[in-house]
Design a protein around this motif. Sequence first.
Motif, PDB file in Angstrom:
ATOM      1  N   UNK A  24       0.741  -1.144  -0.101  1.00  0.00           N
ATOM      2  CA  UNK A  24      -0.092  -0.012  -0.008  1.00  0.00           C
ATOM      3  C   UNK A  24       0.855   1.104   0.110  1.00  0.00           C
ATOM      4  N   UNK A  25       2.122   1.096   0.114  1.00  0.00           N
ATOM      5  CA  UNK A  25       2.969   2.239  -0.039  1.00  0.00           C
ATOM      6  C   UNK A  25       4.268   1.902  -0.717  1.00  0.00           C
ATOM      7  N   UNK A  26       5.119   2.933  -1.271  1.00  0.00           N
ATOM      8  CA  UNK A  26       5.849   2.590  -2.125  1.00  0.00           C
ATOM      9  C   UNK A  26       7.176   2.879  -1.661  1.00  0.00           C
ATOM     10  N   UNK A  27       8.428   2.073  -2.191  1.00  0.00           N
ATOM     11  CA  UNK A  27       9.755   2.510  -1.796  1.00  0.00           C
ATOM     12  C   UNK A  27      10.131   2.961  -3.093  1.00  0.00           C
ATOM     13  N   UNK A  28      10.186   4.491  -3.299  1.00  0.00           N
ATOM     14  CA  UNK A  28      10.466   4.931  -4.561  1.00  0.00           C
ATOM     15  C   UNK A  28      11.904   4.860  -5.151  1.00  0.00           C
ATOM     16  N   UNK A  29      11.960   4.755  -6.417  1.00  0.00           N
ATOM     17  CA  UNK A  29      13.408   4.244  -6.832  1.00  0.00           C
ATOM     18  C   UNK A  29      14.163   5.708  -6.577  1.00  0.00           C
ATOM     19  N   UNK A  73       7.577   0.865   4.585  1.00  0.00           N
ATOM     20  CA  UNK A  73       8.112   1.085   5.826  1.00  0.00           C
ATOM     21  C   UNK A  73       6.667   1.448   6.630  1.00  0.00           C
ATOM     22  N   UNK A  74       5.743   2.120   5.947  1.00  0.00           N
ATOM     23  CA  UNK A  74       4.514   2.492   6.542  1.00  0.00           C
ATOM     24  C   UNK A  74       3.713   1.108   7.067  1.00  0.00           C
ATOM     25  N   UNK A  75       3.840   0.125   6.208  1.00  0.00           N
ATOM     26  CA  UNK A  75       3.069  -1.204   6.528  1.00  0.00           C
ATOM     27  C   UNK A  75       4.078  -1.825   7.667  1.00  0.00           C
ATOM     28  N   UNK A  76       5.157  -1.647   7.749  1.00  0.00           N
ATOM     29  CA  UNK A  76       5.982  -2.173   8.763  1.00  0.00           C
ATOM     30  C   UNK A  76       5.583  -1.751  10.148  1.00  0.00           C
ATOM     31  N   UNK A  77       5.450  -0.603  10.185  1.00  0.00           N
ATOM     32  CA  UNK A  77       4.973  -0.024  11.410  1.00  0.00           C
ATOM     33  C   UNK A  77       3.344  -0.042  11.941  1.00  0.00           C
ATOM     34  N   UNK A  78       2.596  -0.546  11.072  1.00  0.00           N
ATOM     35  CA  UNK A  78       1.214  -0.676  11.417  1.00  0.00           C
ATOM     36  C   UNK A  78       1.020  -1.785  12.368  1.00  0.00           C
ATOM     37  N   UNK A  79       0.371  -1.170  13.653  1.00  0.00           N
ATOM     38  CA  UNK A  79      -0.197  -2.382  14.394  1.00  0.00           C
ATOM     39  C   UNK A  79       1.092  -2.765  15.259  1.00  0.00           C
ATOM     40  N   UNK A  80       2.263  -1.891  15.559  1.00  0.00           N
ATOM     41  CA  UNK A  80       3.290  -2.146  16.400  1.00  0.00           C
ATOM     42  C   UNK A  80       3.975  -3.388  15.970  1.00  0.00           C
ATOM     43  N   UNK A  86       5.481 -10.491  12.525  1.00  0.00           N
ATOM     44  CA  UNK A  86       4.382  -9.733  12.613  1.00  0.00           C
ATOM     45  C   UNK A  86       3.598  -9.416  11.503  1.00  0.00           C
ATOM     46  N   UNK A  87       4.325  -9.156  10.355  1.00  0.00           N
ATOM     47  CA  UNK A  87       3.681  -8.876   8.982  1.00  0.00           C
ATOM     48  C   UNK A  87       3.863 -10.003   7.987  1.00  0.00           C
ATOM     49  N   UNK A  88       4.585 -10.909   8.515  1.00  0.00           N
ATOM     50  CA  UNK A  88       4.368 -12.227   7.436  1.00  0.00           C
ATOM     51  C   UNK A  88       3.158 -12.783   6.982  1.00  0.00           C
ATOM     52  N   UNK A  89       2.328 -12.524   7.962  1.00  0.00           N
ATOM     53  CA  UNK A  89       0.913 -13.087   7.837  1.00  0.00           C
ATOM     54  C   UNK A  89       0.305 -12.343   6.580  1.00  0.00           C
ATOM     55  N   UNK A  90       0.885 -11.270   6.060  1.00  0.00           N
ATOM     56  CA  UNK A  90       0.489 -10.736   4.966  1.00  0.00           C
ATOM     57  C   UNK A  90       0.975 -11.128   3.463  1.00  0.00           C
ATOM     58  N   UNK A 150      10.954  -4.353   3.274  1.00  0.00           N
ATOM     59  CA  UNK A 150      11.247  -5.486   3.132  1.00  0.00           C
ATOM     60  C   UNK A 150      10.713  -6.517   1.954  1.00  0.00           C
ATOM     61  N   UNK A 151      11.883  -7.064   1.157  1.00  0.00           N
ATOM     62  CA  UNK A 151      11.161  -7.880  -0.033  1.00  0.00           C
ATOM     63  C   UNK A 151      11.308  -9.248   0.326  1.00  0.00           C
TER      64      UNK A 151
END
Length: 778
Positions: A24-29, A73-80, A86-90, A150-151
């Motif tokens: 949902x958020x980019x890592x801009x080139x 980065x924004x997704x990594x911070x969501x929900x602490x 903690x994000x692998x389930x996505x 994270x890729x």
Amino acid sequence: MRHHLHGTAWTALALATIGSAIPLASARAQAHLPEQSRPQEEGAAPPDEIVVTARKRNERLQDAPLSVNAVSAAELRQGNARDFKDVLRKVPGVSFSGAELGQSRYSIRGVSTTSPSPTVGIYLDDISLLGATNAFSGAADPVFFDFGRVEILKGPQGTLYGGSAMGGAIKYVSRAPEPGNTTLDTAAGISSTAHGGISYQGEAVLNLPLSDKLVLRTGALYRDNAGFIDNVANGAAVDVRTSTTAPPAALTPLVRPSLSMLADRNQNSDHVLAVKAALLWQPDPSLDITPALFRQAYRQKNSGVFWTNLPDLQSSFRLAQPTDDDLGVYSLNMVKHLGEVDITSLTAYVDRSVRFDRDYSFYIATLVPALYDVNSPNASNSSTRTFSQELRAASANPAARLRWTAGLYYARQRDELDQTVNSIGVGALLGTGTDKVYHGNTVSKLTQFAAFADLTFEILPGLDATAALRYFNLRQTIDTRGDGVLNGGDTHGAASTRESGVNPKFGLAYRASRDNLIYASAAKGFRPGGGNPFAVAPGQCQADLANLGLSAVPVSFRSDSLWTYEVGSKNQFLGRRLTLNGAAFYTDWKNIQQNVFLPGCGFSFSGNVGGAEIKGAELAAQFATGGLTLGAAASYTDAKISRSAPGVSAKVGQPVLDTPKWIANANMAYRVALGGGVSATARADYQYRSSSLRGFEDSFIVNTPAGPVAANNFTRRQRAYDLVNLGLLIDTGAWQVDLFVNNLLDKAPLLDHNVVSGIEAAITLRPRTIGMSVRRQF
């Protein structure tokens, strides 16, 4: 590696469920920063702006002809989110075992194993964090701290990333120093966990230009996580491997007081301290020189294991069980820009030490029942030191007809595991003068060299062909010594292996338009074999070995390899408001490495179970309109043993361990403007994971008054479970306040469920956690 005498030596378990594969958020080139991410914008960005470095050169996510997910980065911070789990389930098709930091074993698309050598590569800014995992340390888990993204790369990545990336690779990409911009990013958070206590955290990152050619980026993070497992004094210890009755009567598990004197509430609390520093020096516009360091110190007060016979997440261990895990990553990255070619030199040193203390009192009693009243502490220390050097060149123009990456790689690694088990008072009882009943020391060394190339050529407008190749040459040595009565006396063993070969990859990709891509690929994955790292006296495990048709523990185990064939498509419709990505794959895996446990003597070894066939598919969709974003993803994996081998317990037709057939996720986010530049975004996430097989053995041995009998192994299958998370983000521009509820329904599935240690035990998810985090940039 050694799983013997390890009370929590359980096979890997797929914990994860998934979410949308479309970030949902980019890592801009950013030009000339292929492996580190410059600070990116907060919030959502169109998928066509997402850039990844999966092939060690910048390219749009939607242009990359392979299955790769990028978590911003924004997704990594969501929900602490605390770490990758903690994000692998996505992420579709990805799973892991172990709920504690540094105890994980990751698998991608069913390429799952319980052997010491991992099947998924772990990288921090292109630096391998892999070590020889063992019963006391899993994959290194960097906490989420100032990462750009994270890729997650799926399928064999051996051509660019080497052996042990046969299932895929996970890449953590740090935010790099930013010239011309002085910023201070701060964050703090607090949360409360049901059945537990209060957690809190704080972090700060400073970006400071020291001159027009020199920029420093440095910061620190501290996090204190409350525990939720209580240790109670003198609880009931149930040993299902010992019965007080014998057939034909029903088996009756032996129940005894634990003899514990420890009473400790929320005993599995932990804290972590991480620091980072990177200095970007640009002596001229064509040269970037970046020395960097990352250090992480993790301390867990006690294990997160609970006894399933006790109520309310309780255990009744006799001894404290702390874990200390220290990780250091030091690097010097130099990039020279020569027109349309970037030349990169990456020198790195990785240092990891793990101290793992556990209560073996109940486990030793399963081997020697007369020692039940004796306290038996285990102290295990593992250390890994790795030096690596990579030199590569890559094309810098993504629009060129020929895009390529080529390079050389060298690495030298030393890994040591030292384990001691004492049974207090046994020395006086046996007249040996020592309470040490087992000591083992294993030193393994690995040296490897590789040359690699990855080329993509545009045959016709829109039609690309890719060919990649990696030549590798590696040598491993292992030296192991053991002593103590449970080892059968003093022993010594050594083994040396040398392997070389080629890992190829081929692919075709057709872009019908900028928004529609179809691709097909065939890639080989490889994992080196090695020696079995323990030296047990002859005759010590003969009964267990005879049951497997063996007369001795194999001195070594062979390498395994696989071929994966994949077809996929990446598409955007409706003005890029709808993104639809999918893939189907088939994997033929030969000589699978798996851990084989010998319950009678407490040791284990690595063997080759034969082969497996894996068939699967993934589909992910995201639709965005106005302030509403809807996402859904699912993966199906049918992984079965196709060939068995003497000396292992796997049978043809059984599922590959720790591989759920279905993993699914649905999520929703709605953003509304509140006026004055303030917005609010509500989000909800549902995750589902189907059941999976955790052990090939359908029974285990129970000692009865009439002798040993076989009983149903009720812990061999992990049951399905689901999870719901909610969140609300308030964004004023300068401030971001994130309110969250994780594990809303307070689910507590039995994960890593086992009876190995003489008690029935498990771990579980963190219970319902409600909290808030605040971020501010100055």
